[in-house]
Design a protein around this motif. Structure first.
Motif, short mmCIF file in Angstrom:
data_model
loop_
_atom_site.label_atom_id
_atom_site.label_comp_id
_atom_site.label_asym_id
_atom_site.label_seq_id
_atom_site.Cartn_x
_atom_site.Cartn_y
_atom_site.Cartn_z
N GLN A 49 -2.56 -2.77 13.80
CA GLN A 49 -2.08 -3.74 14.00
C GLN A 49 -2.41 -4.28 15.74
OE1 GLN A 49 -0.90 -6.07 12.24
NE2 GLN A 49 -0.37 -5.09 10.27
N ALA A 50 -2.09 -3.12 16.58
CA ALA A 50 -2.49 -3.41 18.08
C ALA A 50 -3.67 -3.79 18.15
CB ALA A 50 -2.13 -2.11 18.98
N VAL A 51 -4.71 -3.67 17.52
CA VAL A 51 -6.07 -4.04 17.83
C VAL A 51 -6.38 -5.28 17.01
CG1 VAL A 51 -8.44 -3.61 17.49
CG2 VAL A 51 -6.93 -1.72 17.90
N LEU A 52 -5.81 -5.37 15.70
CA LEU A 52 -6.11 -6.63 15.12
C LEU A 52 -4.91 -6.99 14.31
CD1 LEU A 52 -8.37 -8.85 14.23
CD2 LEU A 52 -8.94 -7.37 12.62
N SER A 53 -4.04 -7.81 14.57
CA SER A 53 -2.97 -8.31 13.71
C SER A 53 -3.27 -8.99 12.68
CB SER A 53 -2.03 -9.25 14.53
OG SER A 53 -2.68 -10.69 14.85
N ASP A 54 -2.40 -9.09 11.79
CA ASP A 54 -2.57 -9.64 10.47
C ASP A 54 -2.60 -11.18 10.48
OD1 ASP A 54 -1.98 -7.22 8.91
OD2 ASP A 54 0.16 -7.81 8.64
N HIS A 60 -9.40 -15.54 10.90
CA HIS A 60 -10.90 -15.31 10.96
C HIS A 60 -11.29 -14.92 9.54
CE1 HIS A 60 -11.13 -15.84 15.26
NE2 HIS A 60 -9.94 -15.37 15.42
N HIS A 61 -10.46 -15.02 8.67
CA HIS A 61 -10.80 -14.71 7.13
C HIS A 61 -11.39 -13.16 7.02
CE1 HIS A 61 -10.38 -19.00 6.39
NE2 HIS A 61 -11.19 -19.04 7.66
N LEU A 62 -10.63 -12.10 7.75
CA LEU A 62 -10.97 -10.71 7.49
C LEU A 62 -10.22 -10.13 6.73
CD1 LEU A 62 -11.37 -10.12 11.48
CD2 LEU A 62 -13.19 -10.49 9.92
N ALA A 63 -10.59 -9.19 5.74
CA ALA A 63 -9.88 -8.36 4.98
C ALA A 63 -9.61 -6.90 5.62
CB ALA A 63 -10.85 -8.19 3.80
N LYS A 64 -8.27 -7.06 5.99
CA LYS A 64 -7.92 -5.46 6.64
C LYS A 64 -7.43 -4.79 5.37
CE LYS A 64 -5.09 -5.53 9.70
NZ LYS A 64 -3.98 -5.59 10.77
N VAL A 65 -7.39 -3.51 5.29
CA VAL A 65 -6.68 -2.64 4.46
C VAL A 65 -5.27 -2.40 5.07
CG1 VAL A 65 -6.70 -0.32 3.91
CG2 VAL A 65 -9.00 -1.19 4.27
N GLN A 66 -4.95 -2.15 6.25
CA GLN A 66 -3.55 -1.99 6.55
C GLN A 66 -3.01 -3.51 7.07
OE1 GLN A 66 -5.62 0.02 9.26
NE2 GLN A 66 -4.08 1.82 9.45
N GLY A 67 -1.73 -3.53 6.69
CA GLY A 67 -0.76 -4.85 6.99
C GLY A 67 0.49 -4.63 6.81
N TYR A 68 1.13 -5.44 7.48
CA TYR A 68 2.66 -5.32 7.25
C TYR A 68 2.89 -5.93 5.98
CZ TYR A 68 7.46 -6.32 8.10
OH TYR A 68 8.87 -6.21 7.98
N GLU A 69 3.80 -5.18 5.62
CA GLU A 69 4.19 -5.51 4.18
C GLU A 69 5.82 -4.75 3.88
OE1 GLU A 69 4.95 -7.28 0.55
OE2 GLU A 69 3.16 -7.48 1.87
N PRO A 70 6.98 -5.62 4.07
CA PRO A 70 8.28 -5.09 4.14
C PRO A 70 8.57 -4.20 2.98
CG PRO A 70 8.23 -7.41 3.84
CD PRO A 70 6.73 -7.14 3.90
N VAL A 71 7.98 -4.67 1.66
CA VAL A 71 8.25 -4.01 0.50
C VAL A 71 6.88 -3.72 -0.18
CG1 VAL A 71 9.55 -3.72 -1.74
CG2 VAL A 71 10.32 -4.98 0.31
N THR A 90 3.46 5.43 5.54
CA THR A 90 4.12 4.20 5.92
C THR A 90 3.51 3.61 7.23
OG1 THR A 90 6.03 5.00 6.69
CG2 THR A 90 6.41 3.99 4.64
N SER A 91 3.20 4.56 8.31
CA SER A 91 2.81 4.12 9.53
C SER A 91 1.18 3.73 9.47
CB SER A 91 2.82 5.30 10.65
OG SER A 91 2.19 6.36 10.23
N GLN A 92 0.51 4.48 8.63
CA GLN A 92 -0.81 4.05 8.14
C GLN A 92 -0.94 2.82 7.45
OE1 GLN A 92 -3.83 5.27 9.15
NE2 GLN A 92 -2.65 6.51 10.56
N LEU A 93 0.00 2.53 6.52
CA LEU A 93 -0.04 1.45 5.55
C LEU A 93 0.30 0.00 6.24
CD1 LEU A 93 0.08 0.53 2.69
CD2 LEU A 93 2.38 0.97 2.49
N SER A 94 1.25 0.32 7.23
CA SER A 94 1.42 -0.89 7.95
C SER A 94 0.48 -1.21 9.24
CB SER A 94 2.97 -0.92 8.50
OG SER A 94 3.03 0.04 9.54
N GLY A 95 -0.23 -0.13 9.47
CA GLY A 95 -1.12 -0.20 10.61
C GLY A 95 -0.52 -0.04 11.95
N SER A 96 0.74 0.30 12.01
CA SER A 96 1.43 0.71 13.07
C SER A 96 0.79 1.78 14.00
CB SER A 96 2.81 0.82 13.02
OG SER A 96 3.09 1.82 12.33
N SER A 97 0.07 2.72 13.41
CA SER A 97 -0.63 3.98 14.12
C SER A 97 -2.00 3.79 13.98
CB SER A 97 0.02 5.20 13.64
OG SER A 97 -0.32 5.55 12.23
#
Length: 189
Positions: A49-54, A60-71, A90-97
């Motif tokens: 997320q620090a490099v490319l936010s959701d 920019h129509h980019l498909a990220k694997v990781q993203g913030y999803e509360p549930v 969860t840190s990999q899933l959200s992209g926080s790390s």
């Protein structure tokens, strides 16, 4: 007099503590998103997320694997457990790390259509040692004090990625109680 002095001191110090930074000082320049947009096509990107936010990825129509999803969906968590080898991904899933490519299962990255990975400045092992190809070398990165510096933040390409959709040759139904994480980890493209 003391009350006036306290109000003045509070005003001076609170201005420094509560100052709002402009978005440009705490986010990456748009060049990262533009570069990925030129390269990606219908492939996915693994990027913190620090490099490319959701929001930027969406704009920019980019498909990220990781993203913030509360549930997150339970099957998404299962997939990331198999991908990372961790019970709590969860840190990999959200992209926080930042992703550690050395610890991720390459067979699942291929199946997940992950063509590009953007790493932070200090990966544990260079992805080209693991078979990934370097596409771009350095982008400006924002550091905590808000000044731009050139730190290496490379973009790597996965040469073994599968297309977004493909036909499979055979399937297997898991028996009741069989571990889906282990079965996913053993998949081979």
């Amino acid at each position: 007099g003391m009350l006036a002095l306290c109000v003045i001191q509070f005003g001076v110090y609170s201005n420094k503590m509560l100052r709002t930074k402009p978005v440009a000082e705490v986010t990456w320049p748009e060049s990262v998103a533009h570069r990925l947009r030129r390269e990606t096509g219908f492939f996915r990107t693994l990027c913190p997320q620090a490099v490319l936010s959701d929001k930027t990825a969406w704009q920019h129509h980019l498909a990220k694997v990781q993203g913030y999803e509360p549930v997150p969906l339970s099957r998404t968590v299962t997939l990331f457990q198999a991908l990372t080898g961790k019970d709590d991904p969860t840190s990999q899933l959200s992209g926080s790390s930042a992703p550690d490519l050395e610890k991720l299962r390459p067979n699942l990255l291929d199946l997940m259509n992950v063509r590009f990975i953007v790493l932070g400045p200090t990966p544990s092992r260079r992805p080209d040692e693991l078979g990934w190809r370097l596409i771009a070398g350095e982008w400006p990165e924002m550091v905590p004090n808000g000044t731009a510096t050139d730190l290496p933040t490379p973009l790597y390409e996965n040469p073994h990625v599968l297309p977004r959709s493909f036909v499979i040759g055979r399937t297997r139904v898991l028996a009741q109680g069989q571990d889906p994480v282990q079965s996913l980890a053993e998949l081979r493209p």
